[in-house]
Design an enzyme around this catalytic site. Sequence first.
Site, PDB file in Angstrom:
ATOM      1  N   ASN A  52      62.401  21.636  33.379  1.00 12.11           N
ATOM      2  CA  ASN A  52      61.003  21.221  33.220  1.00 12.11           C
ATOM      3  C   ASN A  52      60.264  22.196  32.308  1.00 12.11           C
ATOM      4  OD1 ASN A  52      61.245  23.085  35.395  1.00 12.11           O
ATOM      5  ND2 ASN A  52      59.279  22.453  36.239  1.00 12.11           N
ATOM      6  N   ILE A  53      59.397  21.630  31.492  1.00 11.22           N
ATOM      7  CA  ILE A  53      58.614  22.427  30.539  1.00 11.22           C
ATOM      8  C   ILE A  53      57.158  22.002  30.665  1.00 11.22           C
ATOM      9  CG2 ILE A  53      58.251  23.007  28.107  1.00 11.22           C
ATOM     10  CD1 ILE A  53      61.288  22.401  27.691  1.00 11.22           C
ATOM     11  N   GLU A  54      56.353  22.944  31.160  1.00  7.01           N
ATOM     12  CA  GLU A  54      54.942  22.629  31.418  1.00  7.01           C
ATOM     13  C   GLU A  54      54.045  23.063  30.260  1.00  7.01           C
ATOM     14  OE1 GLU A  54      54.142  24.456  35.207  1.00  7.01           O
ATOM     15  OE2 GLU A  54      55.321  22.933  36.277  1.00  7.01           O
ATOM     16  N   GLU A  65      64.957  16.130  34.462  1.00  2.00           N
ATOM     17  CA  GLU A  65      65.840  14.964  34.348  1.00  2.00           C
ATOM     18  C   GLU A  65      65.567  14.213  33.040  1.00  2.00           C
ATOM     19  OE1 GLU A  65      63.775  15.868  36.772  1.00  2.00           O
ATOM     20  OE2 GLU A  65      64.312  14.964  38.687  1.00  2.00           O
ATOM     21  N   CYS A  97      61.574  12.742  41.134  1.00  2.00           N
ATOM     22  CA  CYS A  97      60.311  12.024  41.340  1.00  2.00           C
ATOM     23  C   CYS A  97      60.466  10.563  40.897  1.00  2.00           C
ATOM     24  CB  CYS A  97      59.185  12.713  40.579  1.00  2.00           C
ATOM     25  SG  CYS A  97      59.185  12.333  38.819  1.00  2.00           S
ATOM     26  N   CYS A 100      61.093   9.952  37.120  1.00  2.00           N
ATOM     27  CA  CYS A 100      62.469  10.270  36.715  1.00  2.00           C
ATOM     28  C   CYS A 100      63.452   9.225  37.232  1.00  2.00           C
ATOM     29  CB  CYS A 100      62.850  11.660  37.192  1.00  2.00           C
ATOM     30  SG  CYS A 100      62.004  12.957  36.271  1.00  2.00           S
TER      31      CYS A 100
HETATM   32  N1  THU Z   1      59.488  18.139  38.171  1.00  2.00           N
HETATM   33  C1  THU Z   1      60.682  17.841  37.544  1.00  2.00           C
HETATM   34  O1  THU Z   1      61.076  18.504  36.570  1.00  2.00           O
HETATM   35  N2  THU Z   1      61.403  16.799  38.015  1.00  2.00           N
HETATM   36  C2  THU Z   1      61.036  16.032  39.079  1.00  2.00           C
HETATM   37  O2  THU Z   1      61.616  14.965  39.296  1.00  2.00           O
HETATM   38  C3  THU Z   1      59.954  16.498  39.940  1.00  2.00           C
HETATM   39  C4  THU Z   1      58.959  17.367  39.272  1.00  2.00           C
HETATM   40  C5  THU Z   1      58.691  19.250  37.656  1.00  2.00           C
HETATM   41  C6  THU Z   1      57.444  18.806  36.948  1.00  2.00           C
HETATM   42  C7  THU Z   1      56.542  20.012  37.140  1.00  2.00           C
HETATM   43  O3  THU Z   1      56.803  20.933  36.077  1.00  2.00           O
HETATM   44  C8  THU Z   1      56.986  20.640  38.453  1.00  2.00           C
HETATM   45  O4  THU Z   1      58.264  20.078  38.712  1.00  2.00           O
HETATM   46  C9  THU Z   1      56.049  20.352  39.606  1.00  2.00           C
HETATM   47  O5  THU Z   1      55.788  19.005  39.718  1.00  2.00           O
HETATM   48 ZN    ZN Z   2      60.377  13.660  37.518  1.00  2.00          ZN
END
Ligand code: THU
Ligand code: ZN
Length: 148
Positions: A52-54, A65, A97, A100
């Site tokens: 994940n990249i915020e 994913e 989630c 995804c």
């Molecule tokens: N996140 C994911 O990378 N995949 C998921 O399916 C659930 C959420 C990340 C997004 C965000 O950077 C952090 O988790 C909190 O939601």
């Molecule tokens: Zn997700």
Amino acid sequence: MKVLKLSQCSAKEKKLINLAIEAREHACAPYSNFKVGAAALSKKGKIFQGCNIESADYTLTTHAEMQAVNCMVYAGEAPLVAIAVVLKCDQGYPTPCGLCRQKLREFSTPDAVVLSVNLDEKNKVKEIYKMTLAELLPYSFGKENLNK
Ligand code: THU
Ligand code: ZN
């Protein structure tokens, strides 16, 4: 859904899980502090990693994913047959989630396997939830639902 320990996984599953753990090290999550890693195995046998990249604009966040799936599609390697997703949560299930799940639905075989991995405080594998994507996203929407 099955709940497994790492020792109960096959060599291929362990490899996928370890690559997802490695991908999680690359996570950029300064806002949520919630790191996620993923490794997707394509039908043709290649593995694609993602994290994940915020962003300061939270809506720009890329999920692990999605990143792995996008790399696979970019390489012309879709569909995937399995994906390992690694995170650390102390409540509930460590599963992908809803967004995804839908993304995976588009680029997976119907019987694709999801290995959702929860880590412990020491970043060691605590438990693995193994299920099919169809179990995770029943009665799903896909391109076959679009009118011709
Ligand atoms: N996140 C994911 O990378 N995949 C998921 O399916 C659930 C959420 C990340 C997004 C965000 O950077 C952090 O988790 C909190 O939601
Ligand atoms: Zn997700």
